[in-house]
Design a protein around this motif. Structure first.
Motif, mmCIF file in Angstrom:
data_model
loop_
_atom_site.group_PDB
_atom_site.id
_atom_site.type_symbol
_atom_site.label_atom_id
_atom_site.label_comp_id
_atom_site.label_asym_id
_atom_site.label_seq_id
_atom_site.Cartn_x
_atom_site.Cartn_y
_atom_site.Cartn_z
ATOM 1 N N ARG A 1 0.780 -9.343 -4.047
ATOM 2 C CA ARG A 1 1.427 -8.924 -3.168
ATOM 3 C C ARG A 1 2.949 -8.311 -3.407
ATOM 4 O O ARG A 1 3.461 -7.360 -3.193
ATOM 5 C CB ARG A 1 1.794 -10.173 -2.283
ATOM 6 C CG ARG A 1 0.716 -10.380 -1.305
ATOM 7 C CD ARG A 1 0.710 -11.638 -0.296
ATOM 8 N NE ARG A 1 -0.124 -11.879 0.637
ATOM 9 C CZ ARG A 1 -0.562 -13.120 0.893
ATOM 10 N NH1 ARG A 1 0.125 -14.282 0.509
ATOM 11 N NH2 ARG A 1 -1.566 -13.085 1.719
ATOM 12 N N SER A 2 3.678 -9.117 -4.634
ATOM 13 C CA SER A 2 4.826 -8.784 -5.285
ATOM 14 C C SER A 2 4.449 -7.329 -5.687
ATOM 15 O O SER A 2 5.447 -6.320 -5.790
ATOM 16 C CB SER A 2 5.346 -9.952 -6.295
ATOM 17 O OG SER A 2 6.254 -9.090 -7.376
ATOM 18 N N LEU B 1 2.344 -5.131 -4.790
ATOM 19 C CA LEU B 1 2.359 -4.138 -3.842
ATOM 20 C C LEU B 1 3.504 -3.700 -3.200
ATOM 21 O O LEU B 1 3.484 -2.524 -2.625
ATOM 22 C CB LEU B 1 1.374 -4.679 -2.828
ATOM 23 C CG LEU B 1 -0.247 -4.798 -3.149
ATOM 24 C CD1 LEU B 1 -0.719 -5.678 -2.148
ATOM 25 C CD2 LEU B 1 -1.105 -3.432 -3.416
ATOM 26 N N THR B 2 4.446 -4.429 -3.310
ATOM 27 C CA THR B 2 5.948 -4.092 -2.412
ATOM 28 C C THR B 2 6.718 -3.282 -3.590
ATOM 29 O O THR B 2 7.681 -2.913 -3.194
ATOM 30 C CB THR B 2 6.800 -5.501 -2.096
ATOM 31 O OG1 THR B 2 7.031 -6.129 -3.261
ATOM 32 C CG2 THR B 2 5.675 -6.020 -1.180
ATOM 33 N N ASN C 1 8.697 -0.569 -5.374
ATOM 34 C CA ASN C 1 9.402 0.747 -5.046
ATOM 35 C C ASN C 1 9.244 1.771 -6.001
ATOM 36 O O ASN C 1 9.862 1.923 -6.972
ATOM 37 C CB ASN C 1 10.911 0.837 -4.687
ATOM 38 C CG ASN C 1 11.148 0.157 -3.435
ATOM 39 O OD1 ASN C 1 10.492 0.100 -2.538
ATOM 40 N ND2 ASN C 1 12.337 -0.536 -3.212
ATOM 41 N N TYR D 1 -3.751 -1.346 0.819
ATOM 42 C CA TYR D 1 -4.150 -1.829 -0.411
ATOM 43 C C TYR D 1 -4.765 -1.005 -1.294
ATOM 44 O O TYR D 1 -5.677 -1.212 -2.307
ATOM 45 C CB TYR D 1 -4.870 -3.126 -0.509
ATOM 46 C CG TYR D 1 -4.230 -4.308 0.491
ATOM 47 C CD1 TYR D 1 -2.776 -4.483 0.492
ATOM 48 C CD2 TYR D 1 -5.090 -4.974 0.977
ATOM 49 C CE1 TYR D 1 -2.342 -5.586 1.191
ATOM 50 C CE2 TYR D 1 -4.501 -6.233 1.914
ATOM 51 C CZ TYR D 1 -2.886 -6.146 1.768
ATOM 52 O OH TYR D 1 -2.489 -7.265 2.704
ATOM 53 N N ARG E 1 11.626 -5.264 -6.874
ATOM 54 C CA ARG E 1 11.191 -4.226 -6.330
ATOM 55 C C ARG E 1 11.448 -2.953 -6.953
ATOM 56 O O ARG E 1 10.492 -1.644 -6.753
ATOM 57 C CB ARG E 1 11.525 -3.983 -4.918
ATOM 58 C CG ARG E 1 11.100 -5.348 -3.950
ATOM 59 C CD ARG E 1 11.445 -4.984 -2.481
ATOM 60 N NE ARG E 1 10.668 -4.077 -2.036
ATOM 61 C CZ ARG E 1 10.658 -3.612 -0.862
ATOM 62 N NH1 ARG E 1 11.667 -4.040 0.079
ATOM 63 N NH2 ARG E 1 9.862 -2.644 -0.279
ATOM 64 N N ASP F 1 6.392 -13.588 0.077
ATOM 65 C CA ASP F 1 5.593 -12.469 0.044
ATOM 66 C C ASP F 1 5.639 -11.579 -1.055
ATOM 67 O O ASP F 1 5.914 -10.307 -1.349
ATOM 68 C CB ASP F 1 6.047 -11.421 1.298
ATOM 69 C CG ASP F 1 5.656 -11.863 2.484
ATOM 70 O OD1 ASP F 1 4.615 -12.696 2.696
ATOM 71 O OD2 ASP F 1 6.237 -12.043 3.557
ATOM 72 N N ARG G 1 8.351 -11.760 -3.192
ATOM 73 C CA ARG G 1 9.835 -11.312 -3.523
ATOM 74 C C ARG G 1 10.557 -12.450 -3.816
ATOM 75 O O ARG G 1 10.458 -13.581 -3.038
ATOM 76 C CB ARG G 1 10.401 -10.576 -2.516
ATOM 77 C CG ARG G 1 9.680 -9.055 -2.180
ATOM 78 C CD ARG G 1 10.505 -8.312 -1.026
ATOM 79 N NE ARG G 1 11.718 -8.127 -1.368
ATOM 80 C CZ ARG G 1 12.630 -7.852 -0.335
ATOM 81 N NH1 ARG G 1 12.111 -7.426 0.718
ATOM 82 N NH2 ARG G 1 13.678 -7.502 -0.841
#
Length: 477
Positions: free
Chosen positions: A82-83, A85-86, A88, A142, A182, A216, A218
């Protein structure tokens, strides 16, 4: 009488050697601090948040493949994906390589991210263990996530499999138990954009995630760990990254990009033969081999390093697990130096041959051994009644004071640079840890390094089990 004089002469010579060796190490630390502060200052002047916004809006950034090996990572794998996927970054793919996990890692990924089998043609640039299946998410959010399931072959083999299967020319190799900032890829890509030479690799600073508030994937709040061992490793990471690798980057002598987070030119990695699965220090060995090849082919190149805290990882909080980890690090250092002993004191390799590899040999490999021998030497003198306790007390306080001062300087570097630990009480806790670390923590890692050398002579090749408690369980109060 003659025998007594000879013993006194031997003791005198050994004492002088230990003293000179200690002074050389102290001088090395002072010079590294000097070069590091210059490098950090220059980086802060050149880079700002507006530059990152401009980069994010650029359509010309190269695509990146993020490779993350996973072996029995059930505790962390979902949170860390999840990290990822976020992140930038305009164009990247995430490739998780399940290295024959025996726990529920694969099934947990399949269930959480709705993975389904995918037919993918991939190249065998580097020999690896058999790939059992490739999965991709059927959820649109995803779609840049791919999971490769393979037979167990170790971390190096898993990374090589990822290199064979990934799509892009730049690869970012990470540990799946890490949490990335990010903007980590935006910052780590900078050396590849700003250098006129061929950039073969870049690395960033690693931070300790234990006890931080994570949601999530972060980092919401940076906290100090609750255990002394973990806090001591924070100081250790400050010294290693802010006052060590920053200095080596300044003089273009960097030999190690942490396996937890590093970016590489895939073509150069394949040309070098990929990660070497015969060593437990595959991250250091690969970079040294890549740099050696560039020098031998007379190709102008560079290795970048970014002082931003880009990656957060879980460190051992248990003494036994810490001993296994440092044992492996010691073995990996020796194996790398032995594989590339041709570089030692060889002017053909420039800074690497005349400064970097000799430093690693004398002060990373041999320093714990010399220190251990020095302790045994002191114990022998104590038994023989040949110790001047007043002189010893002065000498001990000088060494202890320098060690504490060096750690406090590293804390200052952290405050000067990125101020991750914002609460004043955290600074006081770290300073208290600095007072105790030389007495309680350092002997543990010293013995682990000595034991690592002994195990290497015995032919030990295993990593040792690294049990994790898992990130993301801490709640915000």
């Amino acid at each position: 009488m003659e025998l007594s004089i000879n013993i006194q002469d031997i003791i005198h010579v050994l004492s002088v050697l230990f003293l000179v060796y200690g002074l050389v190490i102290i001088s090395g630390y002072i010079f590294s601090a000097f070069f590091s502060i210059i490098e950090i200052r220059d980086y802060k002047r050149k880079n700002n948040f507006q530059d990152e916004v401009a980069l994010l809006q650029s359509a010309n950034l190269p695509s990146i493949s993020v490779l993350a090996p996973a072996y029995n990572e059930e505790a962390n794998v979902v949170e860390n994906i999840r990290s990822l996927l976020t992140l930038n970054y305009p164009s990247f793919e995430i490739v998780i390589i399940n290295d024959g996990s025996k726990d529920g890692s694969l099934q947990k990924m399949i269930d959480t991210f709705k993975l389904e089998p995918e037919e993918l043609v991939h190249y065998h640039h580097i020999p690896t263990q058999k790939v059992r299946g490739i999965y991709r998410s059927k959820v649109k959010a995803y779609r840049n996530l791919r999971v490769i399931d393979k037979e167990n072959g170790g971390k190096a083999d898993a990374l090589n499999t990822g290199i064979n299967c990934c799509n892009h020319d730049l690869i970012c190799c990470i540990d799946v138990d890490c949490i990335l900032e990010r903007n980590a890829l935006l910052k780590l890509i900078r050396p590849f954009l700003n250098d006129t030479k061929r950039v073969i690799a870049s690395g960033g600073i690693i931070r300790v995630a234990n006890n931080c508030v994570i949601e999530d994937g972060r980092i919401l709040e940076v906290r100090l760990p609750g255990t002394f061992i973990a806090r001591a490793q924070i100081l250790e990471y400050f010294r290693a990254f802010l006052m060590g690798r920053m200095a080596w980057s300044r003089v273009d002598g960097l030999l190690l990009i942490s396996g937890a987070f590093g970016m590489f030119d895939k073509e150069t990695v394949i040309e070098a033969g990929g990660y070497d699965h015969s060593t437990v220090g595959e991250d250091m060995e690969l970079l040294v081999r890549m740099r050696r090849i560039m020098r031998e082919q007379n190709i102008p190149y560079s290795v970048g390093f970014v002082p931003d805290p880009l990656c957060w990882t879980e460190v051992p909080e248990n003494k036994e697990i810490l001993l296994r980890q440092r044992n492996r690090w010691a073995r990996g250092t020796v194996e790398t130096l032995m594989k590339h002993k041709k570089m030692l004191f060889n002017p053909r390799y420039g800074v690497l041959g005349l400064l970097s590899t000799p430093y690693w040999m004398f002060f990373e490999w041999l320093a714990p051994i010399f220190e251990f021998i020095g302790i045994l030497f002191f114990a022998l003198l104590l038994v023989l009644g040949l110790v001047n306790l007043q002189v010893f007390a002065i000498f001990f306080m000088v060494i202890y004071s320098f060690s504490v001062l060096f750690s406090i300087t590293a804390i200052f570097f952290e405050e000067y640079s990125f101020q991750q630990y914002k609460k004043p009480k955290y600074m006081f806790q770290l300073m208290r840890t600095a007072l105790l670390e030389p007495l309680l923590y350092h002997p543990i890692v010293m013995w682990a390094a000595v034991k690592g050398n002994i195990d290497l002579l015995r032919g030990k090749k295993s990593w040792g089990q690294m049990t994790r408690t898992g990130l993301g369980s801490t709640t915000k109060k």
